[in-house]
Design an enzyme around this catalytic site. Structure first.
Site, PDB file in Angstrom:
ATOM      1  N   THR A 179       0.839  -1.192   0.000  1.00  0.00           N
ATOM      2  CA  THR A 179       0.000   0.000   0.000  1.00  0.00           C
ATOM      3  C   THR A 179       0.875   1.243   0.000  1.00  0.00           C
ATOM      4  O   THR A 179       2.059   1.199   0.340  1.00  0.00           O
ATOM      5  CB  THR A 179      -0.884   0.066   1.257  1.00  0.00           C
ATOM      6  N   ASP A 180       0.272   2.378  -0.382  1.00  0.00           N
ATOM      7  CA  ASP A 180       0.866   3.654  -0.024  1.00  0.00           C
ATOM      8  C   ASP A 180       0.721   3.783   1.494  1.00  0.00           C
ATOM      9  O   ASP A 180       0.046   2.979   2.135  1.00  0.00           O
ATOM     10  CB  ASP A 180       0.167   4.791  -0.762  1.00  0.00           C
ATOM     11  N   TRP A 181       1.327   4.801   2.067  1.00  0.00           N
ATOM     12  CA  TRP A 181       1.421   4.860   3.530  1.00  0.00           C
ATOM     13  C   TRP A 181       0.050   5.137   4.146  1.00  0.00           C
ATOM     14  O   TRP A 181      -0.544   6.178   3.956  1.00  0.00           O
ATOM     15  CB  TRP A 181       2.452   5.909   3.910  1.00  0.00           C
ATOM     16  N   TRP A 182      -0.424   4.120   4.838  1.00  0.00           N
ATOM     17  CA  TRP A 182      -1.752   4.052   5.430  1.00  0.00           C
ATOM     18  C   TRP A 182      -2.806   3.885   4.339  1.00  0.00           C
ATOM     19  O   TRP A 182      -2.521   4.056   3.151  1.00  0.00           O
ATOM     20  CB  TRP A 182      -2.048   5.264   6.315  1.00  0.00           C
TER      21      TRP A 182
END
Length: 806
Positions: A731-734
């Site tokens: 994923t992208d961050w969060w």
């Protein structure tokens, strides 16, 4: 400076004190200055090769001994890179334009004017703002006729710098001082052109801006050049270009239109909830060259040189795999320079409605001396002749086909100045590849299409092809089998890598707690498992995992350098690198970055940025390459090859359709399957097939109502099953919490795993760091719940990436 700007500046100064992501704050950190061998020279070359000369009325290059008056505060307060995670690099130094000219033995700086600017700048310092409130420009020093008249008396030429920036989480404004010139800049140009008869304008920008003012000033401006944001060697590169040490060879990777509203995406950009991609496949030059050539100021691929070239096609060979073109490029001018051969494909309009031009191949020459020639060979694969039929117009729904008709190839140095060199006739429509429908819209909307009537091509429209399959059934029919859990058998990950055990045997040892941990990062940025300032760690995030030989894998932001609390090289932005059209140079540049990664203790660079320049206002365009997927894919592959040359990993991002920063976590890209495949996924496809990245990152946004970090069809049906990708998907961050659309019992981490997104980074949410949220294992073993096989499969992909990283 307006009242609004003053208020924002004060707010920025306060907030940036508490924001560890502020470039202004990081620039004050004391770190040991380290300069990598070979990087200054290569970064300087790249910064110069990506600059694009748009206008030159015989003014450039400047003669030896020319005294230069610099105007526009950004010649000193330079935008070396854009803002956010893609640019926040603690670099060893920055060279602004004044320093570049002082370093140049052919040019002289008007030091009197420079001193006036320095005194004013000291009294009027800039602020770098704070997260999502980056400055789009800096206010200018007011000029008087007396100051400019004296500068004219003291110098030979005026060089005016127009500065713009943008950054993550903030788009540019369709307003004065962002897309348009500010009143202060117009006053500056008016005053300078009233006194100087030799004026050069440099555009220190990350995005294309309005260029209609060039025609307004006419002969009052002798040269205009996009020098972009060139990283730490910016000023030296600019001086090299001005004095002629380097001949400009950059070419536009975006079309510059006459008016913002001429861009095909202008009517559907900036909406908070959703954007309908009504232009469909007609992005950038695909639209302009097909329907609106008169709306173009500077065409795709355009760029001037101080010399001239002849491009001659010698031979074309066709075989079952494609077409091989042999060219001779000759420098017909008086100075050394480089040329880029650009080969475009013109497909028949056909039933699917194809654009009139698409970039099919390119190659940049070496430095050619006057009268020197070089042979260039370009290859076009038959696959590039295909079009995607998303609605069954050719009786081949969900397929790539080669439509019946004439395929013409055009070669030249930009899309507009390219002559026909070969024609191939396809006797009948041929099914090339039958695929499954993916990611099709659930809502009905209208998209553009090309239509042929009486031999002429017109812009028409059609209803988008909607979703016609059951995703739940597709997923359930492809669930992986579970591996029987055995408990710890003493097998280490090194045993798998050395062939002493299988990966299945190793994974069978992992209990549920370890399986949960392996599919997430170490919860937060700046993990204690890696060097200070890292983006996060994954892999050996538990002691029990480390005991089994799984080491922590350290990630760091990119792509313009390594983002750590450590001194690292600052590279030119992605757009500039793409405009160089020099894949060899880009690969060399990132090879040095790869060596820095090894020295700094980081394993994965979150780069390159691969999204398409759908609209010139996207705030993160500076990280990305182009409006064109082919050049984006090839440049991305060059970055990956360089980054992975020393054993580390690249991580192309953001997969996919991250074309707007406004509401990027919730915005829905509503798009046809054809446009998705031919434009927005195509760059990733080329990059992955050419360079095999070990990691890839999903994006925040939705595609047709499904978040990309929950999108089974992009991450499994396309990425793995069609393209054969074997790496790790993170994923992208969060990410956004959500229930599964197809499986209501699953949510968040279980939903993510079922969707084929293997790794949550940095591992938790912004509030609950330090413990699992419980959503992955909550339904394990229960009816309609997540299965052990799915979790183990994600673990296997992650462990493969751990083993592949040296």
């Amino acid at each position: 400076m307006t009242i609004k700007e003053k208020i924002n500046d004060k707010i920025g100064n306060i907030v940036s004190r508490f924001n560890s992501l502020s470039q202004e704050e990081n620039s004050k950190l004391q770190t040991e200055t380290v300069i990598s061998d070979g990087m200054p020279e290569l970064a300087r070359q790249a910064a110069a090769e990506g600059a694009v000369l748009l206008e030159n009325k015989g003014l450039l290059p400047l003669a030896a001994g020319t005294t230069v008056s610099l105007f526009g505060r950004t010649y000193k307060d330079y935008f070396f890179v854009g803002y956010g995670s893609g640019g926040d690099v603690i670099r060893p130094y920055n060279i602004d334009i004044a320093e570049g000219i002082e370093n140049c033995d052919r040019l002289k700086l008007n030091t009197t004017l420079h001193s006036i600017y320095l005194e004013w700048i000291e009294k009027n310092p800039v602020s770098h703002g704070y997260w999502a409130h980056w400055p789009l420009r800096y206010w200018e020093m007011p000029l008087t006729d007396e100051i400019v008249a004296q500068a004219k008396a003291d110098s030979d030429v005026a060089v005016v710098t127009i500065g713009r920036s943008s950054g993550e989480d903030r788009d540019c404004d369709l307003d004065n001082g962002s897309y348009f010139l500010h009143d202060e800049e117009i006053e500056m140009l008016d005053t300078v052109t009233a006194h100087f008869d030799k004026v050069v304008v440099l555009l220190n920008v990350g995005n294309i801006i309005d260029m209609s003012w060039v025609k307004h000033y006419g002969d009052k401006i002798g040269a205009v050049m996009y020098v972009w944001q060139g990283g730490m060697e910016s000023g030296n590169a600019v001086a090299d270009l001005l004095c002629g040490k380097v001949n400009p060879s950059g070419r536009l990777t975006d079309t510059i239109a006459r008016n913002y509203y001429d861009y095909p995406s202008s009517a559907s950009f900036g909406n908070k909830k959703a954007n309908e991609y009504t232009e469909d496949i007609f992005v950038g030059y695909r639209y302009f060259e097909s329907f609106a050539q008169d709306k173009v100021l500077y065409p795709f691929g355009y760029g001037l040189s101080y010399t001239s070239f002849e491009i001659k096609c010698n031979d074309v060979k066709a075989n079952d795999n494609g077409f091989e073109f042999n060219f001779t490029v000759t420098n017909t001018g008086d100075v050394a320079g480089k040329e880029t051969v650009q080969l475009y494909l013109g497909k028949p309009c056909g039933r699917l409605g194809n654009p009139s031009r698409a970039l099919a191949a390119f190659e940049k020459t070496e430095l050619l001396e006057p009268k020197q020639s070089q042979s260039i060979t370009l290859f076009v694969d038959m696959y590039q002749l295909t079009s995607f039929d998303d609605c069954g117009s050719t009786n081949n729904a969900s397929s790539y086909v080669i439509e019946k008709g004439e395929y013409s190839f055009y070669a030249g140095n930009n899309v507009r100045q390219a002559e026909k060199v070969f024609t191939y006739f396809q006797e009948g429509t041929e099914l090339w590849q039958q695929l499954k429908q993916v990611c099709s819209p659930k809502n009905d909307f209208i998209v553009w299409r090309a239509e042929e009537k009486s031999g002429k091509i017109y812009l028409g429209s059609k209803h988008v092809a909607k979703e016609k399959y059951d995703l739940a059934t597709r997923i359930l029919n492809n669930l992986p089998a579970a591996i029987e859990q055995t408990g710890d058998k003493g097998i280490k990950l090194a045993d798998v890598k050395n062939g002493k055990a299988t990966l299945d045997e190793f994974v069978a040892q992992l209990d549920n707690t370890e399986l949960e941990a392996i599919t997430r990062g170490d919860y937060k940025m700046d993990s204690p498992l890696g060097p200070k300032g890292n983006a996060g760690a994954y892999g050996g995030v538990l002691e029990s995992l480390r005991n089994k030989g799984i080491r922590p894998i350290i990630t760091t932001d990119g792509p313009s350098g390594i983002r750590l609390i450590s001194c690292c090289s600052l590279l030119p932005i992605g757009t500039l690198l793409a405009c160089s059209f020099n894949t060899r140079l880009v690969e060399q540049l990132y090879t040095i970055v790869a060596k820095e990664m090894k020295e700094k203790g980081t394993d994965v660079l979150l780069a390159p940025g691969m999204n398409i320049h759908r609209n010139p206002l996207c705030g993160r365009n500076f990280e990305y390459f182009s409006e064109d997927p082919y050049v984006s894919g090839k440049m991305g592959a060059a970055c990956v090859k360089g980054i992975q040359s020393q054993g580390g990993s690249a991580c192309p991002k953001h997969f996919a359709c991250n074309n707007q920063e406004l509401c990027r976590n919730t915005n829905d890209s509503q798009i046809s399957e054809r446009a998705l495949r031919e434009i927005y996924l195509k760059a990733f496809e080329i990059c992955i097939k050419d360079s095999q990245p070990k990691n890839i990152m999903t994006s925040y946004n939705k595609i047709n109502n499904v978040w990309c970090h929950y999108n089974y069809d992009t991450c499994v049906t396309v990425l793995r099953n069609e393209w054969g990708y074997e790496g790790n998907v993170m994923t992208d961050w969060w990410m956004k919490p959500s229930k599964s659309i197809e499986f209501p019992n699953l949510r968040d981490q279980a939903y993510r795993i079922r969707s084929g997104v293997n790794l949550l980074m940095p591992g938790g949410d912004r509030v609950t760091n330090g413990k699992p949220d419980g959503t992955l294992l909550a339904t394990l073993g229960k009816p309609d719940g997540i299965t052990l096989g799915e979790i183990q499969q994600s673990a296997k992909y992650i462990l493969k990436s751990v083993m592949d990283i040296e």
